[in-house]
Design a protein around this motif. Structure first.
Motif, PDB file in Angstrom:
ATOM      1  N   TRP A 172       0.829  -1.184  -0.029  1.00 21.03           N
ATOM      2  CA  TRP A 172      -0.142   0.211  -0.045  1.00 21.03           C
ATOM      3  C   TRP A 172       0.810   1.253   0.177  1.00 21.03           C
ATOM      4  CZ3 TRP A 172      -1.174   3.299   4.562  1.00 21.03           C
ATOM      5  CH2 TRP A 172      -0.222   2.897   5.609  1.00 21.03           C
ATOM      6  N   ARG A 173       0.341   2.301  -0.531  1.00 20.88           N
ATOM      7  CA  ARG A 173       0.823   3.615  -0.319  1.00 20.88           C
ATOM      8  C   ARG A 173      -0.552   4.826  -0.465  1.00 20.88           C
ATOM      9  NH1 ARG A 173       1.894   3.915  -6.258  1.00 20.88           N
ATOM     10  NH2 ARG A 173       0.748   5.393  -6.973  1.00 20.88           N
ATOM     11  N   VAL A 174       0.200   5.833   0.464  1.00 17.88           N
ATOM     12  CA  VAL A 174      -0.822   7.019   0.129  1.00 17.88           C
ATOM     13  C   VAL A 174      -0.206   8.176  -0.619  1.00 17.88           C
ATOM     14  CG1 VAL A 174      -2.239   8.594   1.842  1.00 17.88           C
ATOM     15  CG2 VAL A 174      -1.531   6.121   2.584  1.00 17.88           C
ATOM     16  N   ASP A 175      -0.929   8.646  -1.638  1.00 16.04           N
ATOM     17  CA  ASP A 175      -0.554   9.613  -2.313  1.00 16.04           C
ATOM     18  C   ASP A 175      -0.859  11.114  -1.879  1.00 16.04           C
ATOM     19  OD1 ASP A 175       0.372   7.901  -4.427  1.00 16.04           O
ATOM     20  OD2 ASP A 175      -1.409   8.270  -5.587  1.00 16.04           O
ATOM     21  N   GLY A 176       0.229  12.001  -1.898  1.00 23.00           N
ATOM     22  CA  GLY A 176       0.000  13.286  -1.279  1.00 23.00           C
ATOM     23  C   GLY A 176       0.601  13.504  -0.156  1.00 23.00           C
ATOM     24  N   LEU A 177       1.132  12.737   0.339  1.00 25.71           N
ATOM     25  CA  LEU A 177       1.899  12.761   1.640  1.00 25.71           C
ATOM     26  C   LEU A 177       3.235  13.496   1.790  1.00 25.71           C
ATOM     27  CD1 LEU A 177       1.526   9.261   3.277  1.00 25.71           C
ATOM     28  CD2 LEU A 177      -0.085  11.315   3.752  1.00 25.71           C
ATOM     29  N   SER A 178       3.639  14.370   2.798  1.00 26.69           N
ATOM     30  CA  SER A 178       4.939  14.953   2.779  1.00 26.69           C
ATOM     31  C   SER A 178       6.022  13.943   3.355  1.00 26.69           C
ATOM     32  CB  SER A 178       5.055  16.166   3.709  1.00 26.69           C
ATOM     33  OG  SER A 178       4.634  15.655   5.164  1.00 26.69           O
ATOM     34  N   MET A 179       5.395  12.960   4.272  1.00 21.91           N
ATOM     35  CA  MET A 179       6.082  11.648   4.805  1.00 21.91           C
ATOM     36  C   MET A 179       5.331  10.863   5.252  1.00 21.91           C
ATOM     37  SD  MET A 179       8.555  12.797   7.994  1.00 21.91           S
ATOM     38  CE  MET A 179       7.532  13.688   9.170  1.00 21.91           C
ATOM     39  N   ALA A 180       5.680   9.398   5.123  1.00 27.19           N
ATOM     40  CA  ALA A 180       5.342   8.353   6.190  1.00 27.19           C
ATOM     41  C   ALA A 180       6.617   7.869   6.806  1.00 27.19           C
ATOM     42  CB  ALA A 180       4.999   7.484   5.274  1.00 27.19           C
ATOM     43  N   VAL A 181       6.401   7.586   8.347  1.00 26.08           N
ATOM     44  CA  VAL A 181       7.172   7.237   8.954  1.00 26.08           C
ATOM     45  C   VAL A 181       6.976   5.841   9.723  1.00 26.08           C
ATOM     46  CG1 VAL A 181       8.714   7.929  11.027  1.00 26.08           C
ATOM     47  CG2 VAL A 181       7.940   9.820   9.315  1.00 26.08           C
ATOM     48  N   ASN A 182       7.950   4.902   9.648  1.00 23.67           N
ATOM     49  CA  ASN A 182       7.569   3.975  10.591  1.00 23.67           C
ATOM     50  C   ASN A 182       7.566   4.118  12.207  1.00 23.67           C
ATOM     51  OD1 ASN A 182       7.854   1.268  11.709  1.00 23.67           O
ATOM     52  ND2 ASN A 182      10.021   0.844  11.139  1.00 23.67           N
TER      53      ASN A 182
END
Length: 150
Positions: free
Chosen positions: A78-88
């Motif tokens: 999965w992924r989310v478009d339009g994010l500035s970041m995704a962090v574990n």
């Protein structure tokens, strides 16, 4: 791969399956490199002769190697478009129900368990189950946390 257009779509998908990753072949080279990186050279992982006579009938991947594959698999689920970041953001429950023998293929299945507002964005909990091809029990089941920042 499940692609979300934004955080609202993620919120609406709580409880839904995210699909499956590609298959990945676990090789002895990968196990040896992981052993070198972590300084965990236990014989069940790296001593082919001794491991063949051991309880699993051959060398097995480190549990933490299997767990580390979640980084690769998550990117395929999965992924989310339009994010500035995704962090574990961490992990909740982690289990290794069955060892992964070298030479086996593994893949992950994901399910979006929970979604919670966070001051920086959205915290999501994804259950990831690592299937071992041809086996009844998975090699790993973990709740992976991510922080999604718009």
């Amino acid at each position: 791969m499940r692609v979300f257009a934004g955080l609202d779509e993620v919120k609406a998908a709580k409880g839904e399956e995210l699909g499956s990753s590609d298959w990945h072949l676990v090789t002895q080279e990968q196990v040896n490199l992981f052993a070198d990186a972590t300084e965990d050279h236990q014989w069940i992982h790296v001593d082919l002769e001794k491991a063949a006579k051991g309880p699993f009938g051959g060398p097995v991947a480190h549990g933490y190697l299997t767990l580390s594959m979640l980084a690769k698999f998550s990117g395929q689920l999965w992924r989310v478009d339009g994010l500035s970041m995704a962090v574990n953001y961490g992990l909740n429950k982690v289990r290794f129900p069955q060892p992964v023998l070298v030479g086996k293929r593994i893949r992950a299945h994901g399910r979006l368990l929970d979604v919670a507002e966070n001051k920086m964005g959205l915290q999501v909990t994804v259950q990831i189950t690592v299937e071992i091809e041809g086996e009844d029990k998975p090699g790993c089941v973990a709740e992976s946390l991510a922080l999604l920042v718009p």
